[in-house]
Design an enzyme around this catalytic site. Structure first.
Site, PDB file in Angstrom:
ATOM      1  NE  ARG A 187      -2.834   0.420   3.422  1.00  0.00           N
ATOM      2  CZ  ARG A 187      -2.158   0.575   4.564  1.00  0.00           C
ATOM      3  NH1 ARG A 187      -1.412   1.637   4.789  1.00  0.00           N
ATOM      4  NH2 ARG A 187      -2.217  -0.361   5.495  1.00  0.00           N
ATOM      5  CE1 TYR A 238     -17.256  10.683 -14.974  1.00  0.00           C
ATOM      6  CE2 TYR A 238     -16.785  10.729 -12.626  1.00  0.00           C
ATOM      7  CZ  TYR A 238     -17.116  10.025 -13.769  1.00  0.00           C
ATOM      8  OH  TYR A 238     -17.312   8.682 -13.697  1.00  0.00           O
ATOM      9  CG  ASP A 292     -10.700  15.725 -13.949  1.00  0.00           C
ATOM     10  OD1 ASP A 292     -10.059  15.176 -14.855  1.00  0.00           O
ATOM     11  OD2 ASP A 292     -11.621  15.158 -13.328  1.00  0.00           O
ATOM     12  CE  LYS A 298     -13.498   7.599 -17.386  1.00  0.00           C
ATOM     13  NZ  LYS A 298     -13.774   8.833 -16.675  1.00  0.00           N
TER      14      LYS A 298
HETATM   15  C1  LIG Z   1     -14.127   9.189 -15.376  1.00  0.00           C
HETATM   16  C2  LIG Z   1     -13.787  10.524 -14.824  1.00  0.00           C
HETATM   17  C3  LIG Z   1     -13.503  10.691 -13.463  1.00  0.00           C
HETATM   18  C4  LIG Z   1     -13.609   9.552 -12.466  1.00  0.00           C
HETATM   19  O1  LIG Z   1     -12.672   8.559 -12.704  1.00  0.00           O
HETATM   20  P1  LIG Z   1     -12.898   6.996 -12.363  1.00  0.00           P
HETATM   21  O2  LIG Z   1     -11.615   6.404 -12.834  1.00  0.00           O
HETATM   22  O3  LIG Z   1     -14.093   6.536 -13.124  1.00  0.00           O
HETATM   23  O4  LIG Z   1     -13.092   6.900 -10.893  1.00  0.00           O
HETATM   24  C5  LIG Z   1     -13.142  11.957 -13.031  1.00  0.00           C
HETATM   25  N1  LIG Z   1     -13.091  12.997 -13.881  1.00  0.00           N
HETATM   26  C6  LIG Z   1     -13.368  12.872 -15.193  1.00  0.00           C
HETATM   27  C7  LIG Z   1     -13.289  14.064 -16.069  1.00  0.00           C
HETATM   28  C8  LIG Z   1     -13.722  11.640 -15.707  1.00  0.00           C
HETATM   29  O5  LIG Z   1     -14.027  11.521 -17.006  1.00  0.00           O
END
Ligand SMILES: *Cc1c(COP(=O)(O)O)cnc(C)c1O
Length: 344
Positions: free
Chosen positions: A9, A62, A134, A159
């Protein structure tokens, strides 16, 4: 660097390799990997804020981030305000003396608005607040927020960084040493870490990030141009179109315009449903950023957890469709959308 790996961890060699890789991609000093984008975001809030603090965020965040802020983090005495519009000038009024963090996504989801990162950084710093960006939609290949003044970059590696829709992960990049130490402490203390196999999958995805992004961008540009001439479509939202209100800003702060497109169909829920039912190459699914093209209906899927009036007031109406353009042959993608639109 790490002299020894005592407990997985706290650190393990594959995760350390990924953490160095994402830091290098964002041209930051320190990277941190998490078990999901949401674990990364949760850890940032928990480690950097306390009761009484305020966060100013852009409104079309998001959906999962907004859910976390409004339904969980608010229970710990942290308050959140959502600023309308895309110009940081317009959300200055929402800043308070207690504002410790400004939270920005650009391009935003699902409306693909572009926020001026340098301007947002200056505004946040005037208030002694941190700017978090983000960067999931753009990926570090198209946009490097730290260079534009952001303090923290966060990613859902699920993503574009992973790129193949076969893992869930998150990452944070920070250059300031003291800030990094706080988040690193919480990464270990709260434990939202990824396993080594997922880290390896992200590392493998990163090797093709550049070629995938080039193709995502060129395909999306062509698809957006096609959609914007279609008589059954009201408006296409894509930063690469000259008609996009922040096209010039996108050109300045991004090296290309990404693979995400949203558009308003003429008609409502049923019209969208008819289209989504008939796509063959596009898969009806919520995720994004993978090599395969996906299509979804934000108001009933990704953004369904946001109350209807709130959603509609910002433009996420029942007519809105979002696509994540993959790396397939672009002629195939255009003809798939074209035949699906015939059913509308
Ligand atoms: C998918 C997404 C998240 C969250 O991520 P996870 O890996 O699904 O927990 C946060 N911000 C954006 C812009 C996203 O597209």
């Amino acid at each position: 660097m790490e002299a020894e790996y005592v407990y997985a961890r706290t650190g393990n060699p594959t995760r350390a390799a990924l953490e160095r890789a994402v830091a290098a991609l964002e041209e930051g000093r320190h990277g941190l990997a998490f078990g999901s984008g949401m674990a990364a975001i949760t850890t940032l809030i928990l480690s950097l804020l306390k009761q009484g603090d305020h966060v100013l965020a852009v409104h079309d965040l998001y959906g999962g981030t907004r859910r976390l802020f409004d339904r969980i983090m608010c229970n710990f005495g942290v308050s959140f305000t959502y600023a309308l519009g895309s110009d940081p000038e317009n959300f200055k009024d929402a800043l308070k003396p207690q504002t410790r963090m400004v939270w920005v996504e650009t391009p935003t989801n699902p409306l693909l608005q572009i926020i001026d990162i340098s301007k947002a950084a200056k505004m946040a710093h005037d208030y002694d607040a941190l700017l978090v960006v983000d960067n999931t939609f753009a990926s570090p290949y198209l946009q490097e927020p730290l260079k534009l003044g952001a303090d923290i970059v966060v990613h859902s590696t699920t993503k574009y960084l992973g790129g193949h829709s076969d893992l869930v992960g998150g990452a944070v990049v920070i250059s300031d040493d003291a800030l990094y130490e706080k988040v690193r402490f919480a990464q270990n203390a709260a434990g939202g870490v990824p396993g080594p196999l997922d880290c390896w999958l992200v590392l493998r995805g990163i090797k093709t990030l550049a070629v995938r992004m080039d193709r995502h961008c060129s395909n999306a540009q062509k698809v957006a141009e096609y959609l914007s001439t279609h008589p059954k479509i009201d408006r296409v939202l894509y930063p690469g179109l000259a008609s996009h209100p922040q096209h010039l800003l996108a050109k300045q702060q991004m090296s290309a315009f990404g693979g995400m497109i949203s558009f308003y169909l003429k008609g409502g829920f049923q019209t969208c449903r008819n289209m989504l039912k008939h796509v063959k190459i596009f898969t009806l699914a919520e995720s994004l950023g993978g090599v395969e093209s996906l299509i979804e209906h934000p108001s009933s899927m990704t953004h369904a957890s946001i109350p209807k009036e709130q959603r509609e007031s910002v433009g996420v109406t029942d007519s809105l469709v979002r696509v994540s353009v993959g790396i397939e042959d672009v002629e195939d993608l255009v003809s798939d959308l074209s035949q699906a639109l015939e059913h509308v």
